[in-house]
Motif scaffolding. Structure first.
Motif, PDB file in Angstrom:
ATOM      1  N   SER A  22      48.712  86.531 -73.944  1.00 16.84           N
ATOM      2  CA  SER A  22      49.032  85.152 -73.806  1.00 16.84           C
ATOM      3  C   SER A  22      50.613  84.760 -73.858  1.00 16.84           C
ATOM      4  O   SER A  22      51.013  84.951 -75.133  1.00 16.84           O
ATOM      5  CB  SER A  22      48.136  84.252 -74.695  1.00 16.84           C
ATOM      6  OG  SER A  22      48.760  82.775 -74.716  1.00 16.84           O
ATOM      7  N   GLY A  23      51.313  84.446 -72.683  1.00 18.67           N
ATOM      8  CA  GLY A  23      52.741  84.181 -73.291  1.00 18.67           C
ATOM      9  C   GLY A  23      52.861  82.741 -73.776  1.00 18.67           C
ATOM     10  O   GLY A  23      53.681  82.622 -74.598  1.00 18.67           O
ATOM     11  N   SER A  41      53.465  96.226 -67.799  1.00 22.94           N
ATOM     12  CA  SER A  41      52.624  95.038 -67.707  1.00 22.94           C
ATOM     13  C   SER A  41      52.287  94.254 -68.865  1.00 22.94           C
ATOM     14  O   SER A  41      52.031  94.821 -70.097  1.00 22.94           O
ATOM     15  CB  SER A  41      51.189  95.446 -67.000  1.00 22.94           C
ATOM     16  OG  SER A  41      50.348  94.418 -66.885  1.00 22.94           O
ATOM     17  N   CYS A  42      52.186  92.848 -68.689  1.00 19.70           N
ATOM     18  CA  CYS A  42      51.899  92.074 -69.673  1.00 19.70           C
ATOM     19  C   CYS A  42      50.425  91.413 -69.745  1.00 19.70           C
ATOM     20  O   CYS A  42      50.028  90.390 -69.995  1.00 19.70           O
ATOM     21  CB  CYS A  42      52.810  90.876 -69.968  1.00 19.70           C
ATOM     22  SG  CYS A  42      52.966  89.867 -68.375  1.00 19.70           S
ATOM     23  N   LYS A  64      57.065  89.303 -65.243  1.00 22.58           N
ATOM     24  CA  LYS A  64      56.480  88.026 -64.636  1.00 22.58           C
ATOM     25  C   LYS A  64      55.420  88.252 -63.730  1.00 22.58           C
ATOM     26  O   LYS A  64      54.576  87.465 -63.849  1.00 22.58           O
ATOM     27  CB  LYS A  64      57.517  87.334 -64.235  1.00 22.58           C
ATOM     28  CG  LYS A  64      57.154  85.675 -63.748  1.00 22.58           C
ATOM     29  CD  LYS A  64      58.129  84.798 -63.654  1.00 22.58           C
ATOM     30  CE  LYS A  64      57.632  83.483 -63.020  1.00 22.58           C
ATOM     31  NZ  LYS A  64      58.685  82.383 -62.394  1.00 22.58           N
ATOM     32  N   ILE A  74      53.424  96.542 -73.743  1.00 28.64           N
ATOM     33  CA  ILE A  74      54.073  95.887 -72.424  1.00 28.64           C
ATOM     34  C   ILE A  74      54.998  96.702 -71.694  1.00 28.64           C
ATOM     35  O   ILE A  74      54.971  96.809 -70.525  1.00 28.64           O
ATOM     36  CB  ILE A  74      54.743  94.467 -72.788  1.00 28.64           C
ATOM     37  CG1 ILE A  74      53.933  93.398 -73.566  1.00 28.64           C
ATOM     38  CG2 ILE A  74      55.569  93.914 -71.756  1.00 28.64           C
ATOM     39  CD1 ILE A  74      54.457  92.128 -73.817  1.00 28.64           C
ATOM     40  N   ILE A 126      57.690  89.054 -71.023  1.00 31.90           N
ATOM     41  CA  ILE A 126      56.551  88.288 -70.217  1.00 31.90           C
ATOM     42  C   ILE A 126      56.911  87.327 -69.013  1.00 31.90           C
ATOM     43  O   ILE A 126      56.111  87.474 -67.875  1.00 31.90           O
ATOM     44  CB  ILE A 126      55.470  87.517 -71.035  1.00 31.90           C
ATOM     45  CG1 ILE A 126      54.865  88.410 -72.263  1.00 31.90           C
ATOM     46  CG2 ILE A 126      54.593  86.500 -70.566  1.00 31.90           C
ATOM     47  CD1 ILE A 126      54.243  87.641 -73.365  1.00 31.90           C
ATOM     48  N   TYR A 127      57.813  86.641 -69.388  1.00 27.79           N
ATOM     49  CA  TYR A 127      58.186  85.599 -68.297  1.00 27.79           C
ATOM     50  C   TYR A 127      59.332  85.976 -67.318  1.00 27.79           C
ATOM     51  O   TYR A 127      59.629  85.087 -66.522  1.00 27.79           O
ATOM     52  CB  TYR A 127      58.501  84.231 -69.292  1.00 27.79           C
ATOM     53  CG  TYR A 127      57.324  83.284 -69.634  1.00 27.79           C
ATOM     54  CD1 TYR A 127      56.434  82.691 -68.942  1.00 27.79           C
ATOM     55  CD2 TYR A 127      57.229  83.454 -71.204  1.00 27.79           C
ATOM     56  CE1 TYR A 127      55.353  81.904 -69.350  1.00 27.79           C
ATOM     57  CE2 TYR A 127      56.004  82.869 -71.847  1.00 27.79           C
ATOM     58  CZ  TYR A 127      55.130  82.036 -70.918  1.00 27.79           C
ATOM     59  OH  TYR A 127      54.140  81.556 -71.393  1.00 27.79           O
ATOM     60  N   TYR A 170      52.041  88.950 -65.298  1.00 26.35           N
ATOM     61  CA  TYR A 170      51.592  87.787 -66.095  1.00 26.35           C
ATOM     62  C   TYR A 170      50.369  86.944 -65.558  1.00 26.35           C
ATOM     63  O   TYR A 170      50.399  86.348 -64.506  1.00 26.35           O
ATOM     64  CB  TYR A 170      52.727  86.761 -66.590  1.00 26.35           C
ATOM     65  CG  TYR A 170      52.218  85.408 -67.470  1.00 26.35           C
ATOM     66  CD1 TYR A 170      51.534  85.633 -68.460  1.00 26.35           C
ATOM     67  CD2 TYR A 170      52.554  84.375 -66.941  1.00 26.35           C
ATOM     68  CE1 TYR A 170      51.165  84.590 -69.415  1.00 26.35           C
ATOM     69  CE2 TYR A 170      52.453  83.385 -67.690  1.00 26.35           C
ATOM     70  CZ  TYR A 170      51.498  83.287 -68.894  1.00 26.35           C
ATOM     71  OH  TYR A 170      51.156  82.184 -69.392  1.00 26.35           O
ATOM     72  N   ASP A 171      49.258  86.739 -66.409  1.00 26.65           N
ATOM     73  CA  ASP A 171      48.186  86.155 -65.871  1.00 26.65           C
ATOM     74  C   ASP A 171      48.242  84.658 -66.141  1.00 26.65           C
ATOM     75  O   ASP A 171      47.304  84.196 -67.138  1.00 26.65           O
ATOM     76  CB  ASP A 171      46.932  86.709 -66.234  1.00 26.65           C
ATOM     77  CG  ASP A 171      45.602  86.117 -65.474  1.00 26.65           C
ATOM     78  OD1 ASP A 171      45.813  85.244 -64.648  1.00 26.65           O
ATOM     79  OD2 ASP A 171      44.617  86.672 -65.901  1.00 26.65           O
ATOM     80  N   ASP A 209      45.925  82.015 -68.635  1.00 18.14           N
ATOM     81  CA  ASP A 209      46.684  81.256 -69.904  1.00 18.14           C
ATOM     82  C   ASP A 209      47.030  79.874 -69.774  1.00 18.14           C
ATOM     83  O   ASP A 209      47.889  79.474 -69.761  1.00 18.14           O
ATOM     84  CB  ASP A 209      47.969  82.098 -70.095  1.00 18.14           C
ATOM     85  CG  ASP A 209      48.671  81.901 -71.565  1.00 18.14           C
ATOM     86  OD1 ASP A 209      47.854  81.375 -72.296  1.00 18.14           O
ATOM     87  OD2 ASP A 209      49.713  82.243 -71.558  1.00 18.14           O
TER      88      ASP A 209
END
Length: 243
Positions: free
Chosen positions: A33-34, A28-29, A83, A23, A78-79, A86-87, A91
């Motif tokens: 899956s967050g 990038s994440c 953010k 990450i 991730i969040y 984050y897809d 997810d």
């Protein structure tokens, strides 16, 4: 501590570090899956509450702090930090289908009906299925980056080594924990075919993960459909009996 437990701990730590470095380096994440990472953060939080009440060893305390810190660092990246990458559209696993049954099971099946013991049991059960949102996400995107497969491999290796650790402890220390062993077996089963493909057919791992995740998706879809059908029949019967 035996070599299998130490190796398992290091494999677990390697998986977490691989994910964090991925990450951070790519900024990038994407593909991660967050929701799985939130579940793992919940696992570590509920399992290591004894940090406030007991001291076993410097190693034990250090690893607990590292796991909790890394888990929340991953969630933060991730969040919050990345953010925008984050897809969330893919997810979409319904984590309540995991948390609620696991919570109920922890209340019913535990070693001692006390808050800390119930939360510890909850963490053991939840960890065994916490990876499912990640598998589900891969099934929707159709992609699994090489670094993600490395992460999954080391997570599975950690659990497999812990199973050997429990066998060792049973024969040489007389230690036996049915809850931890059953949950560990369930988690390891999710990775068995993955191990084989990782070693022999790396290019097919993505398809394998998609297949596993799709199977779980089908199970949950059938369960929801069955529930809706039962509700519809109940409503129809009530209407006919009491017009």
């Amino acid at each position: 501590m035996n070599v299998f437990r130490l190796s398992g701990d290091l494999s677990h730590l390697a998986a977490i570090i691989i994910l964090l470095l991925k990450i951070w380096k790519t900024r990038s994440c994407a593909g991660i899956s967050g929701k799985s990472q939130l579940l793992f953060a919940l696992v570590f939080t509920t399992r290591y509450l004894d940090l406030l009440t007991a001291f076993i060893s410097l190693y034990n305390t250090s690893m607990k702090v590292i796991y909790i810190g890394c888990a929340y660092a991953t969630v933060y990246l991730i969040y919050v930090k990345f953010k925008a990458t984050y897809d969330g559209n893919h997810d979409t696993f319904r984590v309540e289908f995991l948390v609620v049954p696991v919570g109920g099971l922890a209340f019913l099946v535990n070693h001692d009906f006390s808050p800390l013991e119930i939360l510890w049991t909850f963490s053991i059960y939840l960890e065994s299925v916490a990876i499912l949102p990640q598998l589900f996400m891969i099934s929707k995107t159709g992609e699994a980056e090489t670094i993600t497969t490395h992460y999954l491999f080391f997570l599975g290796l950690y659990r497999a080594l812990y199973l050997i650790n429990w066998i060792w402890r049973f024969y040489f220390e007389g230690f036996f924990d049915m809850i931890a062993i059953v949950a560990g077996v369930v988690q390891t089963i999710l990775y068995c075919d993955f191990f084989y493909l990782y070693v022999t057919k790396g290019k097919n791992i993505s398809q394998y993960v998609k297949t596993v995740a799709y199977s779980f998706k089908s199970v949950f879809t059938r369960a929801r459909t069955k529930h809706r059908n039962i509700s519809h029949i109940t409503i129809s019967c009530s209407t006919n009996l009491f017009p």
